[in-house]
Enzyme design. Structure first.
Site, PDB file in Angstrom:
ATOM      1  N   LYS A   1      37.632  38.660  28.719  1.00 57.95           N
ATOM      2  CA  LYS A   1      36.476  39.345  29.323  1.00 57.95           C
ATOM      3  C   LYS A   1      36.953  40.382  30.339  1.00 57.95           C
ATOM      4  O   LYS A   1      38.125  40.352  30.763  1.00 57.95           O
ATOM      5  CB  LYS A   1      35.569  38.304  29.993  1.00 57.95           C
ATOM      6  CG  LYS A   1      36.245  37.473  31.091  1.00 57.95           C
ATOM      7  CD  LYS A   1      35.387  36.275  31.493  1.00 57.95           C
ATOM      8  CE  LYS A   1      36.065  35.457  32.578  1.00 57.95           C
ATOM      9  NZ  LYS A   1      35.338  34.192  32.837  1.00 57.95           N
TER      10      LYS A   1
ATOM     11  N   TYR B   1      43.418  55.960  59.588  1.00 59.10           N
ATOM     12  CA  TYR B   1      42.044  55.949  60.106  1.00 59.10           C
ATOM     13  C   TYR B   1      41.872  54.878  61.173  1.00 59.10           C
ATOM     14  O   TYR B   1      42.387  53.763  61.044  1.00 59.10           O
ATOM     15  CB  TYR B   1      41.066  55.657  58.969  1.00 59.10           C
ATOM     16  CG  TYR B   1      40.815  56.828  58.054  1.00 59.10           C
ATOM     17  CD1 TYR B   1      40.276  58.016  58.534  1.00 59.10           C
ATOM     18  CD2 TYR B   1      41.098  56.724  56.701  1.00 59.10           C
ATOM     19  CE1 TYR B   1      40.029  59.082  57.677  1.00 59.10           C
ATOM     20  CE2 TYR B   1      40.848  57.777  55.831  1.00 59.10           C
ATOM     21  CZ  TYR B   1      40.315  58.955  56.334  1.00 59.10           C
ATOM     22  OH  TYR B   1      40.070  60.003  55.484  1.00 59.10           O
TER      23      TYR B   1
HETATM   24  C1  LIG Z   1      36.287  33.179  32.896  1.00 60.65           C
HETATM   25  C2  LIG Z   1      36.088  31.903  32.153  1.00 60.65           C
HETATM   26  C3  LIG Z   1      37.186  31.221  31.609  1.00 60.65           C
HETATM   27  C4  LIG Z   1      38.621  31.605  31.908  1.00 60.65           C
HETATM   28  O1  LIG Z   1      38.899  31.190  33.232  1.00 60.65           O
HETATM   29  P1  LIG Z   1      40.362  31.330  33.887  1.00 60.65           P
HETATM   30  O2  LIG Z   1      40.229  30.610  35.173  1.00 60.65           O
HETATM   31  O3  LIG Z   1      40.580  32.797  34.077  1.00 60.65           O
HETATM   32  O4  LIG Z   1      41.326  30.729  32.950  1.00 60.65           O
HETATM   33  C5  LIG Z   1      36.932  30.126  30.801  1.00 60.65           C
HETATM   34  N1  LIG Z   1      35.677  29.695  30.582  1.00 60.65           N
HETATM   35  C6  LIG Z   1      34.590  30.295  31.122  1.00 60.65           C
HETATM   36  C7  LIG Z   1      33.243  29.760  30.845  1.00 60.65           C
HETATM   37  C8  LIG Z   1      34.762  31.413  31.937  1.00 60.65           C
HETATM   38  O5  LIG Z   1      33.702  31.997  32.505  1.00 60.65           O
END
Ligand SMILES: *Cc1c(COP(=O)(O)O)cnc(C)c1O
Length: 362
Positions: A33, A251
Site C-alpha cells: 500500500k 530560521y
Molecule cells: C498496513 C497493514 C499491514 C502491514 O503492516 P506492517 O506493520 O507494515 O507489516 C498488514 N495488515 C493490515 C490490515 C494493514 O493495514
C-alpha cells in the site's frame, strides 16, 4: 546537484525470503500500500512476484487498479473494502475486497446476486484494534445467511500492539481470533503483519501480511534489527561556511555557532521528507563521522556540523548520508519523534531514485 535515494530491490526480496523462512507453515504475502510505503510499487511489486510472492495487499481501490496493471497473475486484496459504486471496478480488475462491516458485505452480496455467481472476498474481524472489521459478536460463520452468495477466501484480523511483545492485548487478540476462526472451518486465516511474525508461530496461522519489515524498518523495536537495510539517502553539500565570528544558523536563529566551526548546507529539507521535527536532533554521516544537524530543517535545505570532517570532504558536491545502514530509517524517525513507517512514506519526489544498492562511499 540532486539528492539520490537508493532503494535496493534485492534487499527487499531477501527480507521477504527471510520472513517466509520464519513462517514455514504459512503463505508469506506482501503489503504494498501507499506506493510500497513510498518506495515505488512499480519496482517493488514485480521484484516480489519474481521471488515467488503470489498475494499482495493494498489499502485503496486505486492502488489495486494500479497494481493489477503491473501484475497480471497475482491475487490482490484491497484493505479498505468495497465502497458504494466501486463493485464494478473490483470485478473489472479482478480485485478482492477485504469486507470490513455489514454494509460492505451487503454491497458485495448484491454485486454477486446481480452477476448471478459467487464472489470471493476476505472478511475482517476486529479483535481489538477498533479501526476496521466486524466485532466478533456480529460474525456467525462461513455458513451464516449473511454471507450467502459469497465465498470467504481469507479471514483477517490486525494486531494493535505486536511491536510490544508482552503487551496484554496481544494474547487477548490471539484468543479472540482463534475463537472466531473456529466458525470458519477450512477458511485460511491471517493475523500477523511484520511485528507479529516475530511474536512466534502461534501468530502465523495460514497467511502473514508483512509490510514495513520488507522495506528494512525494524519490526522488533528495542532489539537488533533482523532485516536487511533497503533505503539509502545521500544528499550533496551545496555550500560550506567557515565560522569566524559568533553567529546563528537557520530560521529562527535557534542555534548558535562559534568561531572555528565548519558548517555545511545540504540539499534536502522537509519538502523531501526530512521531517522538521528532526531539527537539531538527527545526524548525517560521512566516512565514519557523525555530522549533527544544526538549527531548523527548512523546506529545501538543512545545515550540518562538518567540523570533524577532513577539509577535502567538507566541500561542495560531496554527498552526505542522511539515511543509511542498519536502522537508518529508524534513527531518523527516532530523532523526529516518530516511527519508521512515517519517514518511509514521506520520502519526497525530488530525489533521483536509483533502484540498486548504493556504491561504497568515496
Ligand atoms: C498496513 C497493514 C499491514 C502491514 O503492516 P506492517 O506493520 O507494515 O507489516 C498488514 N495488515 C493490515 C490490515 C494493514 O493495514
Amino acid at each position: 546537484m540532486r539528492a539520490r535515494l537508493f532503494v535496493d530491490p534485492d534487499a527487499i526480496v531477501a527480507n521477504w525470503r527471510q520472513l517466509a523462512g520464519r513462517c514455514p507453515g504459512a503463505e508469506t504475502t506482501a503489503v504494498v500500500k501507499a506506493d510500497a510505503y513510498g518506495l515505488g510499487v512499480a519496482e517493488v511489486a514485480p521484484a516480489l512476484l519474481r521471488a515467488g510472492c503470489r498475494t499482495f495487499f493494498v489499502a485503496r481501490l486505486g492502488e489495486g487498479v494500479e497494481l493489477r496493471a503491473l501484475l497480471r497473475e497475482a491475487r490482490i486484496f484491497v484493505l479498505d473494502g468495497v465502497g458504494p459504486g466501486e463493485e464494478e471496478t473490483f470485478t473489472a480488475h479482478d480485485l478482492l475486497p477485504v469486507l470490513n462491516h455489514a454494509g460492505q458485505i451487503a454491497r458485495w452480496r448484491e454485486a454477486a446476486r446481480r452477476r448471478g455467481r459467487r464472489l470471493d472476498a476476505a472478511l475482517h474481524v476486529d479483535t481489538g484494534m477498533t479501526r476496521l472489521g466486524l466485532p466478533p459478536g456480529e460474525v456467525t460463520g462461513s455458513d451464516g445467511p449473511e454471507l450467502d452468495g459469497l465465498r470467504i477466501v481469507l479471514l483477517v484480523s490486525h494486531m494493535a500492539c505486536a511491536d510490544v511483545p508482552d503487551h496484554p492485548l496481544n494474547l487477548r487478540q490471539l484468543a479472540s481470533f482463534r475463537e472466531v476462526r473456529g466458525r470458519f472451518p477450512g477458511v485460511p486465516a491471517s493475523l500477523a503483519a511484520s511485528s507479529a511474525i516475530f511474536l512466534g508461530p502461534e501468530w502465523h496461522f495460514d497467511l502473514v501480511r508483512p509490510g514495513v519489515a520488507l522495506y528494512g524498518v525494524n519490526p522488533t523495536p528495542g532489539r537488533p534489527n533482523p532485516m536487511r537495510p533497503v533505503v539509502t539517502l545521500r544528499a550533496p553539500i551545496l555550500q560550506v561556511h567557515e565560522i569566524r565570528e559568533p553567529c546563528t544558523v537557520g530560521y529562527g536563529a535557534t542555534r548558535s555557532l562559534s568561531p572555528g566551526m565548519r558548517v555545511a548546507t545540504v540539499a534536502a529539507g522537509y519538502a523531501d521528507g526530512i521531517l522538521r521535527a528532526a531539527s537539531d536532533r538527527a545526524v548525517a554521516r560521512l566516512a565514519g563521522h557523525d555530522l549533527p544537524y544544526l538549527g531548523r530543517v527548512s523546506m529545501d535545505l538543512l545545515a550540518i556540523d562538518v567540523t570533524a570532517l577532513p577539509p577535502h570532504l567538507a566541500r561542495e558536491g560531496v554527498e552526505v548520508e542522511l539515511i543509511g545502514g542498519p536502522d537508518g530509517i529508524d534513527r531518523l524517525a527516532a530523532a523526529a519523534g516518530t516511527i519508521g513507517y512515517e519517514v518511509l512514506t514521506r520520502l519526497g519526489r525530488r530525489f533521483e531514485r536509483c533502484y540498486r544498492a548504493p556504491e561504497a562511499e568515496r
